[in-house]
Design a protein around this motif. Structure first.
Motif, PDB file in Angstrom:
ATOM      1  N   TYR A 144      41.149  25.886  85.296  1.00 35.41           N
ATOM      2  CA  TYR A 144      40.996  25.704  86.737  1.00 35.41           C
ATOM      3  C   TYR A 144      39.898  24.685  86.963  1.00 35.41           C
ATOM      4  CZ  TYR A 144      41.016  26.710  91.687  1.00 35.41           C
ATOM      5  OH  TYR A 144      41.147  26.597  93.043  1.00 35.41           O
ATOM      6  N   TYR A 145      40.109  23.819  87.952  1.00 33.89           N
ATOM      7  CA  TYR A 145      39.190  22.721  88.220  1.00 33.89           C
ATOM      8  C   TYR A 145      38.771  22.690  89.684  1.00 33.89           C
ATOM      9  CZ  TYR A 145      40.979  20.938  83.778  1.00 33.89           C
ATOM     10  OH  TYR A 145      41.339  20.795  82.456  1.00 33.89           O
ATOM     11  N   ALA A 146      37.570  22.213  89.902  1.00 32.85           N
ATOM     12  CA  ALA A 146      37.161  21.900  91.262  1.00 32.85           C
ATOM     13  C   ALA A 146      37.973  20.707  91.751  1.00 32.85           C
ATOM     14  CB  ALA A 146      35.666  21.575  91.295  1.00 32.85           C
ATOM     15  N   ASP A 147      38.240  20.683  93.038  1.00 27.71           N
ATOM     16  CA  ASP A 147      39.039  19.575  93.588  1.00 27.71           C
ATOM     17  C   ASP A 147      38.396  18.225  93.310  1.00 27.71           C
ATOM     18  OD1 ASP A 147      40.138  21.367  96.586  1.00 27.71           O
ATOM     19  OD2 ASP A 147      40.952  21.306  94.554  1.00 27.71           O
ATOM     20  N   SER A 148      37.076  18.188  93.276  1.00 28.25           N
ATOM     21  CA  SER A 148      36.356  16.921  93.122  1.00 28.25           C
ATOM     22  C   SER A 148      36.554  16.285  91.744  1.00 28.25           C
ATOM     23  CB  SER A 148      34.864  17.122  93.382  1.00 28.25           C
ATOM     24  OG  SER A 148      34.330  18.091  92.493  1.00 28.25           O
ATOM     25  N   LYS A 165      39.448  17.225  89.682  1.00 25.30           N
ATOM     26  CA  LYS A 165      40.843  17.390  89.263  1.00 25.30           C
ATOM     27  C   LYS A 165      41.482  16.039  89.017  1.00 25.30           C
ATOM     28  CE  LYS A 165      42.490  20.889  91.308  1.00 25.30           C
ATOM     29  NZ  LYS A 165      43.048  21.787  92.337  1.00 25.30           N
ATOM     30  N   THR A 189      35.224  30.794  89.517  1.00 23.89           N
ATOM     31  CA  THR A 189      34.583  29.661  90.172  1.00 23.89           C
ATOM     32  C   THR A 189      33.220  30.085  90.723  1.00 23.89           C
ATOM     33  OG1 THR A 189      35.649  30.150  92.291  1.00 23.89           O
ATOM     34  CG2 THR A 189      36.798  28.641  90.794  1.00 23.89           C
TER      35      THR A 189
END
Length: 128
Positions: free
Chosen positions: A58-62, A64, A110
């Motif tokens: 899973y990644y932060a949108d910033s 990705k 997160t």
């Protein structure tokens, strides 16, 4: 669990770096490994996480599409490959591990409160 982060440095915008986080000690307790970062004057923020057994990520949108987290279970190490770096990626990067929680969904990781062991941090500086 002891964590040793490495791989930070100075890079120009658009460049790449690979961070490593080696775990030792009671690694059987690790359910998720994650990366957080803290820029000067800002709160620490989530970057990416990976489940230790199944490899869910899973990644932060910033980040990705630019960052990739992976793991090598045999070496008890996870990696954060950072491409297309931007000046706003400049921060101290921390790796952390979390045990299995009542809600094992990786999305819950997160939140830094889900982690119980932290590495010392490695500086990443991206120049414009």
């Amino acid at each position: 669990v002891q964590l040793q982060a490495s791989g930070g440095g100075l890079v120009q915008a658009g460049g790449s770096l690979r961070l490593s986080c080696a775990a030792s000690g009671d690694t059987f307790s690790i359910y998720v490994m994650g990366w957080f970062r803290q820029a000067p004057g800002k709160e620490r923020e989530f970057v990416a996480a990976i489940s230790w057994s199944g490899g869910s990520t899973y990644y932060a949108d910033s980040v990705k599409g630019r960052f990739t987290i992976s793991r090598d279970n045999a070496k008890n190490t996870n990696y954060l490959q950072m491409n297309s770096l931007k000046p706003e990626d400049t921060a101290v990067y921390y790796c952390a591990t979390g045990p299995v929680r009542p809600n094992p969904d990786i999305l819950s990781y997160t939140n830094e409160r889900e982690y119980d062991y932290w590495g010392q941090g490695t500086q990443v500086t991206v120049s414009s």
